[in-house]
Write a protein that holds these residues in place. Structure first.
Motif, PDB file in Angstrom:
ATOM      1  N   LYS A  77      42.215  48.313  31.239  1.00  0.00           N
ATOM      2  CA  LYS A  77      42.147  48.870  32.602  1.00  0.00           C
ATOM      3  C   LYS A  77      40.803  49.570  32.878  1.00  0.00           C
ATOM      4  N   THR A  78      39.941  49.671  31.859  1.00  0.00           N
ATOM      5  CA  THR A  78      38.683  50.383  32.059  1.00  0.00           C
ATOM      6  C   THR A  78      37.577  49.469  32.604  1.00  0.00           C
ATOM      7  N   HIS A  79      37.784  48.149  32.503  1.00  0.00           N
ATOM      8  CA  HIS A  79      36.787  47.205  32.992  1.00  0.00           C
ATOM      9  C   HIS A  79      37.320  46.447  34.193  1.00  0.00           C
ATOM     10  N   LEU A  80      36.567  46.516  35.308  1.00  0.00           N
ATOM     11  CA  LEU A  80      36.997  45.848  36.533  1.00  0.00           C
ATOM     12  C   LEU A  80      35.928  44.829  36.934  1.00  0.00           C
ATOM     13  N   CYS A  81      36.325  43.581  37.015  1.00  0.00           N
ATOM     14  CA  CYS A  81      35.379  42.519  37.349  1.00  0.00           C
ATOM     15  C   CYS A  81      35.543  42.134  38.822  1.00  0.00           C
ATOM     16  N   VAL A  82      34.476  42.321  39.604  1.00  0.00           N
ATOM     17  CA  VAL A  82      34.528  42.032  41.042  1.00  0.00           C
ATOM     18  C   VAL A  82      34.053  40.602  41.287  1.00  0.00           C
ATOM     19  N   ILE A  83      34.893  39.792  41.916  1.00  0.00           N
ATOM     20  CA  ILE A  83      34.568  38.386  42.139  1.00  0.00           C
ATOM     21  C   ILE A  83      34.775  38.031  43.602  1.00  0.00           C
ATOM     22  N   GLU A  84      34.269  36.839  43.970  1.00  0.00           N
ATOM     23  CA  GLU A  84      34.376  36.440  45.380  1.00  0.00           C
ATOM     24  C   GLU A  84      35.745  35.892  45.719  1.00  0.00           C
ATOM     25  N   ASP A  85      36.220  34.965  44.888  1.00  0.00           N
ATOM     26  CA  ASP A  85      37.556  34.439  45.191  1.00  0.00           C
ATOM     27  C   ASP A  85      38.301  33.953  43.956  1.00  0.00           C
ATOM     28  N   MET A  86      39.474  33.433  44.223  1.00  0.00           N
ATOM     29  CA  MET A  86      40.424  33.029  43.189  1.00  0.00           C
ATOM     30  C   MET A  86      39.842  32.001  42.225  1.00  0.00           C
ATOM     31  N   ALA A  87      38.991  31.108  42.722  1.00  0.00           N
ATOM     32  CA  ALA A  87      38.417  30.072  41.864  1.00  0.00           C
ATOM     33  C   ALA A  87      37.543  30.712  40.786  1.00  0.00           C
ATOM     34  N   ASP A  88      36.862  31.841  41.127  1.00  0.00           N
ATOM     35  CA  ASP A  88      36.043  32.550  40.148  1.00  0.00           C
ATOM     36  C   ASP A  88      36.929  33.145  39.052  1.00  0.00           C
ATOM     37  N   LEU A  89      38.087  33.685  39.463  1.00  0.00           N
ATOM     38  CA  LEU A  89      39.026  34.242  38.488  1.00  0.00           C
ATOM     39  C   LEU A  89      39.439  33.160  37.488  1.00  0.00           C
ATOM     40  N   TRP A  90      39.815  31.993  38.005  1.00  0.00           N
ATOM     41  CA  TRP A  90      40.233  30.911  37.111  1.00  0.00           C
ATOM     42  C   TRP A  90      39.092  30.508  36.181  1.00  0.00           C
ATOM     43  N   ALA A  91      37.860  30.433  36.707  1.00  0.00           N
ATOM     44  CA  ALA A  91      36.707  30.028  35.895  1.00  0.00           C
ATOM     45  C   ALA A  91      36.472  31.045  34.767  1.00  0.00           C
ATOM     46  N   ILE A  92      36.562  32.341  35.088  1.00  0.00           N
ATOM     47  CA  ILE A  92      36.312  33.375  34.069  1.00  0.00           C
ATOM     48  C   ILE A  92      37.442  33.388  33.044  1.00  0.00           C
ATOM     49  N   GLU A  93      38.677  33.193  33.519  1.00  0.00           N
ATOM     50  CA  GLU A  93      39.804  33.146  32.583  1.00  0.00           C
ATOM     51  C   GLU A  93      39.670  31.955  31.624  1.00  0.00           C
ATOM     52  N   THR A 124      39.798  48.814  49.142  1.00  0.00           N
ATOM     53  CA  THR A 124      40.692  48.803  47.983  1.00  0.00           C
ATOM     54  C   THR A 124      39.896  48.887  46.683  1.00  0.00           C
ATOM     55  N   LEU A 125      38.687  48.308  46.671  1.00  0.00           N
ATOM     56  CA  LEU A 125      37.843  48.413  45.471  1.00  0.00           C
ATOM     57  C   LEU A 125      37.504  49.876  45.204  1.00  0.00           C
ATOM     58  N   ILE A 126      37.093  50.597  46.260  1.00  0.00           N
ATOM     59  CA  ILE A 126      36.698  51.996  46.091  1.00  0.00           C
ATOM     60  C   ILE A 126      37.896  52.844  45.680  1.00  0.00           C
ATOM     61  N   SER A 127      39.051  52.582  46.296  1.00  0.00           N
ATOM     62  CA  SER A 127      40.209  53.397  45.915  1.00  0.00           C
ATOM     63  C   SER A 127      40.659  53.090  44.482  1.00  0.00           C
ATOM     64  N   ARG A 128      40.501  51.829  44.050  1.00  0.00           N
ATOM     65  CA  ARG A 128      40.848  51.519  42.655  1.00  0.00           C
ATOM     66  C   ARG A 128      39.904  52.254  41.703  1.00  0.00           C
ATOM     67  N   CYS A 129      38.614  52.353  42.081  1.00  0.00           N
ATOM     68  CA  CYS A 129      37.644  53.034  41.214  1.00  0.00           C
ATOM     69  C   CYS A 129      37.886  54.547  41.212  1.00  0.00           C
ATOM     70  N   LYS A 130      38.380  55.071  42.330  1.00  0.00           N
ATOM     71  CA  LYS A 130      38.660  56.509  42.408  1.00  0.00           C
ATOM     72  C   LYS A 130      39.885  56.885  41.584  1.00  0.00           C
ATOM     73  N   ASN A 131      40.909  56.033  41.679  1.00  0.00           N
ATOM     74  CA  ASN A 131      42.189  56.345  41.012  1.00  0.00           C
ATOM     75  C   ASN A 131      42.128  56.160  39.519  1.00  0.00           C
ATOM     76  N   GLY A 132      41.074  56.571  38.945  1.00  0.00           N
ATOM     77  CA  GLY A 132      41.203  56.724  37.559  1.00  0.00           C
ATOM     78  C   GLY A 132      40.585  55.954  36.458  1.00  0.00           C
ATOM     79  N   ALA A 133      41.301  54.979  35.955  1.00  0.00           N
ATOM     80  CA  ALA A 133      40.970  54.435  34.631  1.00  0.00           C
ATOM     81  C   ALA A 133      39.643  53.671  34.560  1.00  0.00           C
ATOM     82  N   VAL A 134      39.152  53.148  35.693  1.00  0.00           N
ATOM     83  CA  VAL A 134      37.981  52.262  35.652  1.00  0.00           C
ATOM     84  C   VAL A 134      36.717  52.986  35.173  1.00  0.00           C
ATOM     85  N   GLU A 135      36.065  52.423  34.140  1.00  0.00           N
ATOM     86  CA  GLU A 135      34.820  52.988  33.638  1.00  0.00           C
ATOM     87  C   GLU A 135      33.619  52.129  34.002  1.00  0.00           C
ATOM     88  N   GLU A 136      33.832  50.812  34.015  1.00  0.00           N
ATOM     89  CA  GLU A 136      32.725  49.911  34.345  1.00  0.00           C
ATOM     90  C   GLU A 136      33.168  48.861  35.364  1.00  0.00           C
TER      91      GLU A 136
END
Lengths: 197, 197
Positions: A77-93, A124-136
């Motif tokens: 939960k400390t690493h958050l990867c910001v991507i453009e869309d779902m196809a990027d998620l599949w490619a990284i996975e 939502t990105l900013i609120s996820r980064c505020k709410n805690g666990a994200v370090e990078e």
């Protein structure tokens, strides 16, 4: 307009397809009504009714609330990867090199296409980064002008928060040959050259 | 399996598409649910409910009974053009060189693909030729081994009837250059050469 013509026109609007391939696909479907047309129709019905965007990461999911990846406690939960869309998620996975969580922006800033910050999932990105666990926050966006603009914008937005922001390395793709590289990549690869130990 | 995966698999079975393009199309549809996904679904629903094969020529139609071409009294009933499928009909109509009626076979004889005479619309072809007005049957089938086999088969079937049977000319396509022609076409074009007046 005829129903068949209407279908062909609809299919020809899909990415990568034109009028001729749309015609071919429509006839293929009609010739195999029970085997292909009806099942495709059913698959679309299902997707319309069940698939929605995960409120957390923005990925498409059939889960009632958050998607499987967001619910997976084994993911970092400390690493958050910001991507453009779902196809990027599949490619990284598929590459199996990242075990953190994702955040889908829904695109990149683009003055030409009229995509401003309010079109992207930045709040939502900013609120996820505020709410805690994200370090990078790893910005895995396109190596284009629009991607670069978006990276700078997000970096500025995240500056007040206590998170590290990184971007993917730029350079020669693995398997790339120098004479096939575009000038931009050659330029970047020279600039970011590494000393051989 | 996930509903989204099921849709991608369905799309990837369409002609000319693979897993990657299917993924791209599925995501495109999901991102534009109201603008593209729902209208495509509706277009498929309509086609499933309204389109059927014309009992006379075999063309897909939304008319209740015979298709518009078969009902069109301005078309020449003495010339019947036999074709493999609906795409051929559209191609010939685009060329605006034939004003008779069509008969869609639904394919050509093929031992490899297991297509025998009973898979094709041959009975209806013969009964159309018996019932009167047809004077010439033009076999506009593929210039392939299977097309050729089908032409010979149909010729034999129509032999007892009082109709002329013709086939499309073979030779160089218009705009074709000799060095780009395949050997079969060159061979045919030499054999069927015409004296210059």
């Amino acid at each position: 307009m005829d129903d068949l013509e209407a279908l062909i026109q609809r299919i020809s609007r899909l990415p990568g397809l034109g009028p001729r391939s749309a015609q071919r696909i429509a006839l293929h479907l009609l010739k195999r009504k029970e085997r292909d047309l009806v099942p495709l129709h059913l698959a679309l019905t299902r997707v319309i009714n069940t698939v929605h965007a995960c409120p957390e990461c923005g990925a498409f999911t059939t889960k009632r609330e958050r998607c499987a990846l967001c619910q997976d406690d084994s993911r970092d939960k400390t690493h958050l990867c910001v991507i453009e869309d779902m196809a990027d998620l599949w490619a990284i996975e598929r590459a199996r090199c990242f075990y953190g969580q994702y955040h889908i922006l829904g695109g990149v800033l683009s003055a030409l296409d009229g995509v401003g910050p309010e079109e992207l999932r930045l709040d939502t990105l900013i609120s996820r980064c505020k709410n805690g666990a994200v370090e990078e926050v790893i910005l895995a966006l396109s190596a284009t002008l629009e991607g670069q603009t978006t990276i700078h914008y997000i970096k500025a937005q995240l500056a007040p928060l206590c998170v590290q922001v990184s971007v993917l390395a730029r350079g020669m793709p693995v398997g790339g040959e120098v004479d096939y590289l575009d000038e931009g990549t050659i330029h970047t690869a020279f600039q970011a050259r590494c000393a051989l130990e």
